[in-house]
Design a protein around this motif. Structure first.
Motif, PDB file in Angstrom:
ATOM      1  N   LEU A 190       0.780  -1.334  -0.134  1.00 33.44           N
ATOM      2  CA  LEU A 190       0.013  -0.031   0.048  1.00 33.44           C
ATOM      3  C   LEU A 190       0.844   1.057  -0.110  1.00 33.44           C
ATOM      4  CD1 LEU A 190      -2.742   1.338   0.224  1.00 33.44           C
ATOM      5  CD2 LEU A 190      -2.414   1.105   2.788  1.00 33.44           C
ATOM      6  N   ALA A 191       0.637   2.263  -1.057  1.00 34.76           N
ATOM      7  CA  ALA A 191       1.365   3.489  -1.004  1.00 34.76           C
ATOM      8  C   ALA A 191       0.755   4.617  -0.905  1.00 34.76           C
ATOM      9  CB  ALA A 191       2.146   3.392  -2.561  1.00 34.76           C
ATOM     10  N   ASP A 192      -0.860   4.482  -1.310  1.00 31.69           N
ATOM     11  CA  ASP A 192      -1.306   5.757  -0.661  1.00 31.69           C
ATOM     12  C   ASP A 192      -2.690   5.507  -0.853  1.00 31.69           C
ATOM     13  OD1 ASP A 192      -1.933   8.450  -0.324  1.00 31.69           O
ATOM     14  OD2 ASP A 192      -1.727   9.243  -2.428  1.00 31.69           O
ATOM     15  N   ARG A 193      -3.751   6.310  -0.102  1.00 26.95           N
ATOM     16  CA  ARG A 193      -5.217   6.208  -0.056  1.00 26.95           C
ATOM     17  C   ARG A 193      -5.839   7.496   0.061  1.00 26.95           C
ATOM     18  NH1 ARG A 193      -8.988   4.040   4.483  1.00 26.95           N
ATOM     19  NH2 ARG A 193     -10.334   2.866   3.238  1.00 26.95           N
ATOM     20  N   GLN A 194      -7.210   7.781  -0.950  1.00 29.85           N
ATOM     21  CA  GLN A 194      -7.614   8.835  -0.755  1.00 29.85           C
ATOM     22  C   GLN A 194      -9.161   8.588  -0.888  1.00 29.85           C
ATOM     23  OE1 GLN A 194      -6.224  11.951  -0.718  1.00 29.85           O
ATOM     24  NE2 GLN A 194      -3.998  11.312  -0.542  1.00 29.85           N
ATOM     25  N   PRO A 195      -9.807   9.803  -0.438  1.00 28.31           N
ATOM     26  CA  PRO A 195     -11.248   9.588  -0.730  1.00 28.31           C
ATOM     27  C   PRO A 195     -11.971   9.566  -1.681  1.00 28.31           C
ATOM     28  CG  PRO A 195     -10.461  11.599   0.951  1.00 28.31           C
ATOM     29  CD  PRO A 195      -9.295  10.856   0.204  1.00 28.31           C
ATOM     30  N   ASN A 196     -13.017   8.695  -2.024  1.00 28.72           N
ATOM     31  CA  ASN A 196     -13.414   8.392  -3.439  1.00 28.72           C
ATOM     32  C   ASN A 196     -14.941   8.672  -3.159  1.00 28.72           C
ATOM     33  OD1 ASN A 196     -13.531   7.786  -5.987  1.00 28.72           O
ATOM     34  ND2 ASN A 196     -13.415   5.812  -5.703  1.00 28.72           N
ATOM     35  N   GLY A 197     -15.885   8.395  -4.329  1.00 30.91           N
ATOM     36  CA  GLY A 197     -17.303   8.496  -4.112  1.00 30.91           C
ATOM     37  C   GLY A 197     -17.948   7.271  -3.540  1.00 30.91           C
ATOM     38  N   GLN A 198     -18.862   6.946  -3.612  1.00 35.42           N
ATOM     39  CA  GLN A 198     -19.789   6.096  -3.135  1.00 35.42           C
ATOM     40  C   GLN A 198     -20.273   4.851  -4.246  1.00 35.42           C
ATOM     41  OE1 GLN A 198     -23.379   7.236  -0.929  1.00 35.42           O
ATOM     42  NE2 GLN A 198     -22.177   8.247   0.803  1.00 35.42           N
ATOM     43  N   GLY A 199     -20.069   3.724  -3.947  1.00 37.46           N
ATOM     44  CA  GLY A 199     -20.447   2.446  -4.755  1.00 37.46           C
ATOM     45  C   GLY A 199     -19.326   2.392  -6.086  1.00 37.46           C
ATOM     46  N   ALA A 200     -18.158   2.571  -5.530  1.00 42.06           N
ATOM     47  CA  ALA A 200     -17.319   2.627  -6.943  1.00 42.06           C
ATOM     48  C   ALA A 200     -17.025   1.311  -7.537  1.00 42.06           C
ATOM     49  CB  ALA A 200     -15.712   3.090  -6.323  1.00 42.06           C
TER      50      ALA A 200
END
Length: 337
Positions: free
Chosen positions: A319-329
């Motif tokens: 794991l290198a990075d993690r960011q907020p995303n939308g719902q139900g991707a």
């Protein structure tokens, strides 16, 4: 080099765009597209795409502003049912699609960046994927446990091959398929069995032959074989989803335990036993690798984040990075200049 990452989020009806620099993701834009958006297919430029939507039902033609990361709908093509998978042919002349709910596959001509009237249609139960290779089209039927094989004529007619279908094991639920760079092997992940099946391919005739199958899910967590109509989360059943190739490995996702398995490739493209299993975003319906075959983007239907992993030489994922995303991707695509 900066890469644009686009994640389709069905529950929001949005596409979220990020920049990818090295091992860092940065949110860029959110574009409203349509309820249930999924199945993004990019043209060769990466600045035009087609996607499946449930409301309105059909295929919007999308254009990207590469500076802002915003996708704008510029046309809409109606379909009988929503499209589960879309892909653009390598010669950029055709858009091919599969509809799970409608049980049909279809092909449309691409004329000046817009879709014309469909030129051919085929029907099988629960079609889930289609890929095109050198003028051949392969449609995966989860409901009929087979891959249907066609040649695309000059006018866009789907012509069955001499061996028109190749079977997967009964009840396995073949779902998504990917081909190696030489087009000599296809690798199919099964939804109900959680395996990757290799099909060898004759490049001249396009005919497929089923070869070996290897487990591609966590075997120590009590998962059992699934079936059509089951609730895999409630019954703790295997729920295979997506498959991709990178660096001499096959990678496949499983949604109940939210993992990606990595299997090595041997001589002639043969499959080896899985070398790593990594927990990723919850319910990973889709993931995608950059062309460097090292950076992997993972999204999840029960997650509101997108993760960047690095595929190491030994087949492990870091794991290198993690960011907020939308719902139900449920879909992720990359634009690389």
């Amino acid at each position: 080099m900066s890469i644009l990452v686009s994640s389709a989020c069905a529950s929001d009806g949005t596409i979220h765009t990020f920049t990818l620099d090295g091992e860092q993701l940065t949110p860029l834009a959110t574009s409203q597209v349509g309820d249930g958006v999924s199945a993004m297919a990019l043209d060769a430029t990466g600045r035009r795409a087609w996607a499946g939507t449930k409301e309105p039902v059909g295929i919007p033609t999308l254009e990207l502003d590469a500076e802002t990361g915003v996708w704008t709908s510029v046309a809409h093509t109606s379909t009988d049912e929503s499209m589960t998978y879309l892909t653009v042919s390598t010669d950029q002349r055709w858009l091919l699609g599969a509809s799970y709910g409608g049980g049909f596959g279809q092909i449309w001509p691409i004329v000046h960046g817009r879709l014309g009237e469909p030129t051919s249609r085929i029907e099988f139960n629960n079609l889930h994927c289609v890929i095109e290779l050198e003028g051949f089209a392969y449609f995966v039927s989860l409901g009929d446990d087979l891959i249907a094989c066609y040649r695309i004529s000059e006018t866009g007619v789907l012509e069955p091959l001499e061996v028109p279908t190749v079977d997967a094991p009964q009840g396995s639920g073949p779902r998504h398929v990917v081909a190696d760079a030489e087009g000599r092997n296809l690798y199919c992940v099964t939804e109900f069995g959680g395996e990757v099946i290799r099909f060898s391919r004759d490049p001249q005739t396009g005919v497929l032959t089923r070869q070996e199958a290897v487990t591609a899910h966590a075997t120590d967590r009590g998962l059992e074989h699934s079936r059509i109509g089951a609730d895999p989360m409630a019954e703790h059943l295997i729920w295979g989803a997506d498959v991709h190739l990178a660096q001499g490995f096959v990678l496949a996702s499983e949604r109940t335990e939210s993992t990606i398995s990595v299997l090595p490739l041997g001589e002639g493209g043969s499959l080896g036993e899985q070398v790593s299993i990594t927990e990723v975003e919850a319910q990973p319906r889709a993931f995608k690798l950059a062309t460097d075959e090292r950076r992997l983007l993972s999204v999840g239907e029960r997650s509101e984040h997108i993760s960047l992993f690095v595929l190491e030489d030994d087949g492990s994922l870091r794991l290198a990075d993690r960011q907020p995303n939308g719902q139900g991707a449920n879909w992720v695509r990359l634009l690389e200049d």
